[in-house]
Design an enzyme around this catalytic site. Structure first.
Site, PDB file in Angstrom:
ATOM      1  N   GLY A 119       0.780  -0.908   0.300  1.00  0.00           N
ATOM      2  CA  GLY A 119      -0.227   0.359  -0.214  1.00  0.00           C
ATOM      3  C   GLY A 119       0.460   1.186  -0.132  1.00  0.00           C
ATOM      4  O   GLY A 119       0.563   1.950   0.632  1.00  0.00           O
ATOM      5  N   GLY A 120       2.202   1.805  -0.590  1.00  0.00           N
ATOM      6  CA  GLY A 120       3.286   1.548  -0.599  1.00  0.00           C
ATOM      7  C   GLY A 120       3.774   2.426   0.419  1.00  0.00           C
ATOM      8  O   GLY A 120       3.222   1.498   2.131  1.00  0.00           O
ATOM      9  N   SER A 203       5.431  -4.718  -2.760  1.00  0.00           N
ATOM     10  CA  SER A 203       4.520  -3.521  -3.130  1.00  0.00           C
ATOM     11  C   SER A 203       5.716  -2.612  -2.558  1.00  0.00           C
ATOM     12  O   SER A 203       6.918  -2.445  -1.637  1.00  0.00           O
ATOM     13  CB  SER A 203       3.316  -3.704  -3.627  1.00  0.00           C
ATOM     14  OG  SER A 203       3.566  -2.521  -4.699  1.00  0.00           O
TER      15      SER A 203
END
Length: 513
Positions: A119-120, A203
């Site tokens: 989610g960054g 991510s």
């Protein structure tokens, strides 16, 4: 005779009852108190365990001890963050951990796998079904996942105001460090080995893994690292983050004398001002950008020595074995379900992207993927693998450094109605051996998905246990060097290839600089 038969029947019933009666809910005594979890599928699970506390914009510290038994049977709230996909995530779950293990206080020395969500640096949560740790725990590891402070609450740089605000810029990452300290302190309770901890994430979670490799306060708290689709460039500099912090303070109507009031500013107000200041200083966010945007870790030379992936890490990570990889399509726009898409349209896209290097790209793609279609040619990931290889080049070149293992997931479900291909985050349910994803119809009962998930999860567990990824049905995995370009391809068959797409990735990487 009847009495004997009756007695035998009663004995059989009692034995069956004893074997099928659900065990008492598990109790664990940790450093902060007593917790009660659940037991199912031969795994003990404890969810929503507080691991730390903190004042707003201050480094976290161990959580206060509590009296009695705390119920930890269900996920707690998400960490505070902006509303997303209709979900309001303004909660109080900033410092919550989840644990899965097959043994409690049994003297076990199980490897610990510490999951960091994506989610960054602004969104996400550890509370997700694809990251349920039960199937990994069944393979003999302890799985831990955590929430931590995000966005403006985790990365607002107030260091220009000095004093207690000096570490504010990276408190979101320092939360993860505090969670790793909590793991070390409580490892024995959960049957884990505090001297064998693997951090892994996808991510933004992979970005956080790389960041930890550059943080002095994290040194010694983990011993291996897995980076899944996490190679992203963070170009935020200290001057930029400091200016952003000063603008937010001014936007809130505060100054050095009244800054303490920022502790009680409503979250929605803080978020609105921070977004406005982001746009003023950083400009609009570009979807799919290779660069981090907004509030994220900043290399201050103290809590964070350098930005990761530039192209490697600080020397703190030299002796940490890593696995790093990506998926075939990642976040690219895909044309698999476009019935009007043809080679003419594909050629136009290639010309727009590569201009005078159009032929070089076409030749490099065909060399790497001789059996792929023109649709694949414009849907293939254009940056994360290139950045991953640049990182692997730098990490593997460290004299006497720990090994690097590179992978590429290319598997696609036979059931892919949305034409999603091998998308960004597909590796998550597979490496957790939870081979399903309702969004894209990777379903339970798909034998191909189950085989890929079994092999991938075995590789992850093997790497966590020994630092070397091995699994039944997978060829020997050679450590990566720039010269050999060794990449393990994850598909219905697992195959090790050497420098098969180096020309393509070098071309893509040149476009990222």
């Amino acid at each position: 005779m009847k009495n004997r038969i009756l007695a035998a029947s009663l004995l059989l019933v009692s034995l069956i009852t004893a074997c099928t009666t659900k065990p008492a809910e598990p109790i664990a005594n940790i450093t902060s108190g007593t917790i009660e979890g659940v037991y199912a599928d031969n795994v003990y699970a404890f969810k929503g365990i507080p691991y730390a506390k903190a004042e707003r914009f201050q480094p976290s510290e161990p959580v206060d001890k509590w009296e009695g038994v705390r119920q930890c049977k269900e996920y707690g709230p998400w960490a505070k963050q902006a509303e997303r996909d209709g979900r309001s995530a303004e909660g109080s779950g900033d410092f919550l951990a989840n644990v899965w293990t097959s043994g409690l206080n049994d003297g076990g020395k199980r490897p610990i796998m510490f999951w960091i969500h994506g989610g960054g640096f602004s969104s996400g949560s550890a509370n997700a079904d694809p990251t349920d740790g039960v199937h990994l725990a069944q393979k003999g590891v302890v799985v831990v996942s955590i929430n931590h402070r995000l966005d403006v609450l985790g990365f607002l740089d107030l260091s220009e105001f000095g004093g207690k605000w000096e570490k504010s810029v990276n408190v979101g990452m320092l939360d993860i460090v505090e969670a790793l300290k909590w793991v070390r302190a409580n490892a024995a309770t959960f049957g884990g080995d505090p001297d064998n901890v693997t951090i892994f994430g996808e991510s933004g979670g992979g970005g956080k893994v790389g960041t930890l490799l550059c943080m002095p306060e994290a040194k010694g708290l983990f011993h291996k690292a897995i980076i899944q689709s996490g190679a992203k460039i963070n170009i935020t500099t200290s001057p930029v983050s400091k200016q952003l912090g000063k603008n937010v303070v001014a936007g809130l109507g505060l100054d050095a004398q009244t800054l303490d009031q920022i502790q009680t500013v409503p979250f929605d107000s803080l978020l609105a001002v921070s977004r406005r200041c982001q746009a003023e200083i950083l400009g609009p966010r570009s979807p799919g950008s290779i660069k981090m945007w907004g509030f994220c870790p900043t290399a201050d030379g103290k809590t964070l020595l350098q930005q990761p992936y530039t192209p490697g890490f600080s020397s703190l990570g030299d002796n940490i074995p890593i696995m790093i990889g990506s998926t075939f399509n990642e976040l690219e726009r895909k044309f698999y379900n476009d019935t009007t898409f043809n080679i003419v349209k594909a050629s136009v896209i290639v010309s727009q992207r590569f201009g005078s290097e159009r032929k070089d790209y076409l030749d490099a793609f065909k060399e790497a993927y001789p059996d792929r279609s023109f649709t694949d040619m414009v849907s293939v990931d254009s940056n994360i693998r290139a950045l991953s290889l640049a990182t692997a080049d730098a990490k593997s070149a460290v004299p006497g450094g720990a090994p690097v293992y590179v992978y590429l997931l290319t598997w696609v479900s036979d059931i892919d109605p949305e034409g999603s291909g091998c998308y960004h985050s597909l590796d998550i349910p597979l490496c957790f051996n939870n081979p399903w994803d309702e969004r894209h119809q990777v379903q339970k009962g798909d034998p191909k998905a189950e085989l890929v998930a079994e092999r991938m999860s075995d590789l992850w567990v093997s790497f966590a246990r020994t630092g070397k990824p091995e699994a039944k049905g997978v060829p020997q995995w050679t450590p990566y060097t720039k010269e050999n370009g060794a990449t393990m391809i994850f598909d219905n068959e697992f195959v090790l290839k050497n420098n098969f797409d180096r020309r393509l990735q070098d071309l893509l990487y040149s476009k990222l600089k």
